[in-house]
Scaffold this motif. Structure first.
Motif, mmCIF file in Angstrom:
data_model
loop_
_atom_site.group_PDB
_atom_site.id
_atom_site.type_symbol
_atom_site.label_atom_id
_atom_site.label_comp_id
_atom_site.label_asym_id
_atom_site.label_seq_id
_atom_site.Cartn_x
_atom_site.Cartn_y
_atom_site.Cartn_z
ATOM 1 N N ALA A 167 -95.260 52.784 36.181
ATOM 2 C CA ALA A 167 -96.450 52.927 37.020
ATOM 3 C C ALA A 167 -97.558 53.666 36.282
ATOM 4 O O ALA A 167 -98.731 53.296 36.369
ATOM 5 C CB ALA A 167 -96.094 53.662 38.310
ATOM 6 N N ALA B 116 -99.655 54.275 42.813
ATOM 7 C CA ALA B 116 -99.868 53.181 41.862
ATOM 8 C C ALA B 116 -100.194 51.882 42.593
ATOM 9 O O ALA B 116 -101.070 51.116 42.162
ATOM 10 C CB ALA B 116 -98.634 53.001 40.983
ATOM 11 N N ASP C 177 -95.433 58.643 43.765
ATOM 12 C CA ASP C 177 -96.239 58.086 42.671
ATOM 13 C C ASP C 177 -96.305 56.562 42.730
ATOM 14 O O ASP C 177 -97.315 55.962 42.367
ATOM 15 C CB ASP C 177 -95.683 58.533 41.314
ATOM 16 C CG ASP C 177 -95.844 60.025 41.091
ATOM 17 O OD1 ASP C 177 -96.841 60.580 41.593
ATOM 18 O OD2 ASP C 177 -94.989 60.632 40.434
ATOM 19 N N GLY C 178 -95.229 55.928 43.171
ATOM 20 C CA GLY C 178 -95.236 54.473 43.285
ATOM 21 C C GLY C 178 -96.237 53.984 44.322
ATOM 22 O O GLY C 178 -96.902 52.957 44.139
ATOM 23 N N GLN D 294 -101.394 52.399 35.648
ATOM 24 C CA GLN D 294 -102.536 53.207 36.073
ATOM 25 C C GLN D 294 -103.430 53.565 34.887
ATOM 26 O O GLN D 294 -104.652 53.609 35.006
ATOM 27 C CB GLN D 294 -102.046 54.464 36.771
ATOM 28 C CG GLN D 294 -101.458 54.183 38.147
ATOM 29 C CD GLN D 294 -100.777 55.396 38.741
ATOM 30 O OE1 GLN D 294 -99.852 55.943 38.150
ATOM 31 N NE2 GLN D 294 -101.241 55.826 39.909
ATOM 32 N N THR E 273 -90.059 51.875 43.528
ATOM 33 C CA THR E 273 -90.317 53.308 43.498
ATOM 34 C C THR E 273 -89.233 54.103 44.210
ATOM 35 O O THR E 273 -88.429 53.561 44.964
ATOM 36 C CB THR E 273 -91.690 53.622 44.132
ATOM 37 O OG1 THR E 273 -92.036 54.978 43.879
ATOM 38 C CG2 THR E 273 -91.666 53.375 45.635
ATOM 39 N N VAL F 223 -94.059 47.062 38.635
ATOM 40 C CA VAL F 223 -94.455 48.427 38.301
ATOM 41 C C VAL F 223 -93.386 49.379 38.831
ATOM 42 O O VAL F 223 -93.022 49.320 39.992
ATOM 43 C CB VAL F 223 -95.835 48.741 38.924
ATOM 44 C CG1 VAL F 223 -96.192 50.196 38.741
ATOM 45 C CG2 VAL F 223 -96.897 47.851 38.301
ATOM 46 N N VAL G 56 -93.893 46.641 43.393
ATOM 47 C CA VAL G 56 -93.759 48.051 43.004
ATOM 48 C C VAL G 56 -92.366 48.532 43.379
ATOM 49 O O VAL G 56 -91.964 48.444 44.543
ATOM 50 C CB VAL G 56 -94.832 48.929 43.686
ATOM 51 C CG1 VAL G 56 -94.628 50.391 43.319
ATOM 52 C CG2 VAL G 56 -96.229 48.457 43.294
ATOM 53 N N SER H 48 -91.773 53.332 39.355
ATOM 54 C CA SER H 48 -91.932 54.778 39.371
ATOM 55 C C SER H 48 -90.728 55.349 40.100
ATOM 56 O O SER H 48 -90.737 55.498 41.319
ATOM 57 C CB SER H 48 -93.227 55.178 40.079
ATOM 58 O OG SER H 48 -93.395 56.576 40.020
#
Length: 205
Positions: free
Chosen positions: A32, A62, A58-59, A36, A54, A143, A52, A145
């Protein structure tokens, strides 16, 4: 020039850790923080449709950053059964991003050497995925995280001992040798204000 300091502050930061699943090294699968960085530092749209994965706030951040950059986002695959408890959960709901709580990415599939699809399954939080009814989602970007690891190599070299902090979900210094201090993300401190205060605390010590 050789310097032999009586006191050293290590503010090495932390590394975002990748998730482990089949074909997690396909082009289009990235951390992630990397996605970013492409968006904010280089004004690059890293993908057209993102999933995404996660296990933290934070995910969700993102996902919102990617959406603002013109990327179609969905779903957010949250490894935690309870999902995200902060206001970020409501924000992604308001913009129409689907969240699958208590799910994982089982595998990524590629076409022409690049990510084209991910397989998503429920899981029990202990590493056991239920493959009875997998969901296949087309995407060109995944992505991730899922956690952070301290950049603690210098602390280890100095003789520090690290211990896992359940509340922060990160290894942090448990015992530091004389004259060695830690500050910031390597110390399990996250927000900018808190990192500045932790740096000041380490300097004063």
């Amino acid at each position: 020039t050789k310097l032999r300091a009586r006191a050293t502050i290590v503010a090495g930061g932390a590394f975002e850790q990748p998730a482990v699943f089949r074909n997690n090294d396909l082009p289009g699968v990235m951390l992630a923080s990397a996605a970013q960085r492409l968006v904010h530092r280089y004004a690059v749209k890293p993908m057209d449709r993102a999933v995404v994965l996660t296990a933290n706030a934070d995910g969700y951040r993102a996902a919102l950053d990617l959406l603002a950059a013109g990327v179609s986002v969905g779903p957010i695959v949250d490894l935690r059964a309870e999902g995200e408890s902060s206001g970020l959960s409501e924000r992604v709901k308001q913009v129409g991003i689907q969240v699958l709580r208590g799910h994982c990415v089982l595998e990524a599939r590629g076409r022409d050497g690049r990510l084209c699809e991910v397989t998503i399954c429920p899981w029990d939080g202990q590493g056991n995925a239920s493959t009875a009814a997998p969901q296949k989602v087309a995407c060109d970007g995944l992505v991730m995280s899922t956690g952070w690891a301290p950049a603690a190599a210098l602390l280890y070299q100095a003789g520090a001992k690290m211990g896992f902090d359940e509340r922060r979900q990160q290894f942090v210094p448990a015992a530091l040798p004389e004259g060695v201090f830690a500050a910031g993300r390597v110390n399990g401190v996250f927000t900018l204000d808190n990192k500045l205060a932790d740096g000041e605390r380490a300097g004063l010590e």
